[in-house]
Design a protein around this motif. Structure first.
Motif, PDB file in Angstrom:
ATOM      1  N   THR A  66     -63.944  93.446 -13.328  1.00 23.03           N
ATOM      2  CA  THR A  66     -63.001  93.645 -12.215  1.00 23.03           C
ATOM      3  C   THR A  66     -63.232  92.522 -11.211  1.00 23.03           C
ATOM      4  N   THR A 121     -50.519  90.335  -8.731  1.00 25.00           N
ATOM      5  CA  THR A 121     -51.375  91.373  -9.288  1.00 25.00           C
ATOM      6  C   THR A 121     -52.210  91.985  -8.172  1.00 25.00           C
ATOM      7  N   THR A 152     -53.405  99.201  -3.938  1.00 28.16           N
ATOM      8  CA  THR A 152     -52.530  98.047  -3.799  1.00 28.16           C
ATOM      9  C   THR A 152     -51.472  98.325  -2.739  1.00 28.16           C
ATOM     10  N   ASN A 182     -57.050  91.259 -18.425  1.00 29.07           N
ATOM     11  CA  ASN A 182     -55.762  90.816 -17.897  1.00 29.07           C
ATOM     12  C   ASN A 182     -55.945  89.613 -16.980  1.00 29.07           C
ATOM     13  N   VAL A 183     -56.964  89.675 -16.143  1.00 31.19           N
ATOM     14  CA  VAL A 183     -57.224  88.572 -15.221  1.00 31.19           C
ATOM     15  C   VAL A 183     -57.538  87.291 -15.992  1.00 31.19           C
ATOM     16  N   GLU A 242     -57.104  94.867 -10.817  1.00 29.00           N
ATOM     17  CA  GLU A 242     -56.652  94.481 -12.149  1.00 29.00           C
ATOM     18  C   GLU A 242     -57.820  94.358 -13.125  1.00 29.00           C
ATOM     19  N   TYR A 243     -57.564  94.776 -14.369  1.00 26.70           N
ATOM     20  CA  TYR A 243     -58.608  94.790 -15.399  1.00 26.70           C
ATOM     21  C   TYR A 243     -59.005  93.374 -15.798  1.00 26.70           C
ATOM     22  N   ASP A 262     -50.538  98.348 -16.762  1.00 28.98           N
ATOM     23  CA  ASP A 262     -51.664  98.697 -17.626  1.00 28.98           C
ATOM     24  C   ASP A 262     -52.027 100.152 -17.334  1.00 28.98           C
ATOM     25  N   ILE A 289     -49.944  95.157 -12.823  1.00 29.61           N
ATOM     26  CA  ILE A 289     -50.797  96.081 -12.075  1.00 29.61           C
ATOM     27  C   ILE A 289     -51.513  97.014 -13.042  1.00 29.61           C
ATOM     28  N   SER A 290     -52.781  97.301 -12.756  1.00 33.07           N
ATOM     29  CA  SER A 290     -53.503  98.367 -13.449  1.00 33.07           C
ATOM     30  C   SER A 290     -53.254  99.674 -12.700  1.00 33.07           C
TER      31      SER A 290
END
Length: 392
Positions: free
Chosen positions: A352, A103, A137, A111-112, A107-108, A185, A155-156
């Motif tokens: 974040t 990731t 990224t 999600n993490v 990343e949001y 995302d 990935i966001s």
């Protein structure tokens, strides 16, 4: 686009400057009418009966979402929010000890937390891909981190805490070449600028209705590439997802609706449909060009102010602008803007996690214009921030 007509069709434009589209966009009258008309219908003839009467319009929502993102209607499932949609995809994957999830730093937070929970449960390794020199990224670094243990790339597309646009297309090409599932995302990107799932090469995409799509709160959706279905085992099941086989088993329904639940607010679904149709009519190319241009203008104007710094990373940037005023608490700045009827929000360090560990700049004021905002509104906002900076 006829900006004045669009503003006349947006009640919220009459009494404030709305620069919080990354939080929730303003509903148009047509979206509002689609929702209230269905609620009136439910009240007059009954909820089941209203859904039956409007079935063709409800079903058309899947077609319109698919058209918006370049997929097929049977690859779309509708949810009550984007986090539930993302969870439906992620938790349908199976992980073993030693598997790796790649990731990005952007990343949001939700999600993490899911990655961390899965690491605790199964022993997977979470690998945070470094950023490149621009702050996005690093696709080349990501490619070098993929090995036989890599089970997912998550990935966001656009982070909740800044204006960068991650190189999703490059990441998609890498993921396809390596045969690794790619979960994107797109909560902050769909509705803000064009997103084509085929061009990006992702396998699963999640989005919300409430942000740049200008749909109602309580809506989201998941897109799953048909070829990906055989690799996923939906982690919840109900009568929308599967059919009893008459014995001791069941059969998954075809397509992405196997991830969804039967009960939903059809007033919200029809509101989402109205918002998606409006975006299609206006054209995502035009929406994207104007929104990104407004973001760039606002970012440049704020950067030019003494004592004001913007913090957006990336080679390509969108309409989200994050900033801080020297000597002034971020929440105090947001309160000053609110007193002038300017809607903004603030970033949250815990939302974040990897970016916070890397930069330590949060909270920031987040300003997010959209196509119906005007240059005059941006000018007014810059004047208020400039005065706040002088006072500080």
């Amino acid at each position: 686009m006829d900006i004045e007509a669009l503003r006349q069709d947006t009640p919220g434009c009459a009494n404030r400057v709305h620069l919080n589209n990354a939080g929730a966009g303003l509903l148009s009258r047509r979206t509002l009418h689609a929702m209230t008309a269905h609620l009136e219908l439910e009240a007059s003839i009954g909820g089941y009966e209203a859904a039956s009467q409007e079935r063709s319009r409800i079903d058309a929502t899947y077609e319109h979402i698919a058209e918006l993102i370049g997929g097929r209607a049977d690859e779309v499932a509708i949810f009550d929010n984007s986090t539930h949609a993302w969870n439906a995809a992620f938790y349908s994957l199976t992980f073993q000890p030693g598997d790796r999830i790649l990731t990005g730093r952007a990343e949001y937070g939700s999600n993490v937390l899911a990655y961390l929970q899965t690491a605790r449960r199964t022993g997977v390794e979470i690998v945070v891909v470094p950023d490149d020199a621009s702050g996005q990224t690093d696709a080349a670094a990501l490619a070098g981190l993929i090995d036989e243990r890599t089970r997912l790339i998550g990935i966001s597309h656009v982070p909740t805490s800044g204006g960068l646009i991650n190189p999703a297309g490059e990441i998609g090409r890498i993921a396809r070449a390596a045969g690794v599932p790619f979960l994107l995302d797109a909560t902050q990107s769909i509705g803000q600028f064009p997103v084509d799932v085929e061009a990006l090469g992702c396998d699963m995409v999640t989005a919300t209705g409430r942000k740049f799509l200008r749909g109602p709160r309580g809506t989201g959706f998941l897109w799953v590439r048909t070829q990906m279905l055989e690799h996923l085992d939906p982690f919840v099941n109900d009568i929308e997802a599967a059919t009893w086989d008459g014995g001791n088993g069941f059969i998954w329904h075809q397509g992405a609706r196997r991830f969804a639940s039967w009960e939903m607010s059809y007033a919200n679904v029809l509101g989402l449909d109205a918002a998606v149709v409006q975006a299609l009519e206006l054209g995502m190319d035009r929406i994207g060009r104007r929104s990104i241009a407004l973001g760039a203008q606002l970012r440049d104007r704020l950067d030019a102010l003494p004592g004001v710094t913007t913090y957006d990373l990336g080679r390509d940037r969108c309409a989200i602008v994050t900033a801080k005023v020297d000597g002034l608490d971020t929440h105090d700045l947001a309160a000053v803007l609110a007193r002038h009827h300017i809607n903004v929000s603030t970033t949250v360090a815990e939302h974040t996690q990897f970016d916070t560990l890397n930069r330590g700049v949060h909270p920031l004021v987040r300003l997010s214009p959209h196509y119906y905002n005007t240059e005059a509104e941006l000018e007014r906002t810059v004047e208020v921030v400039a005065e706040a900076a002088r006072t500080a």
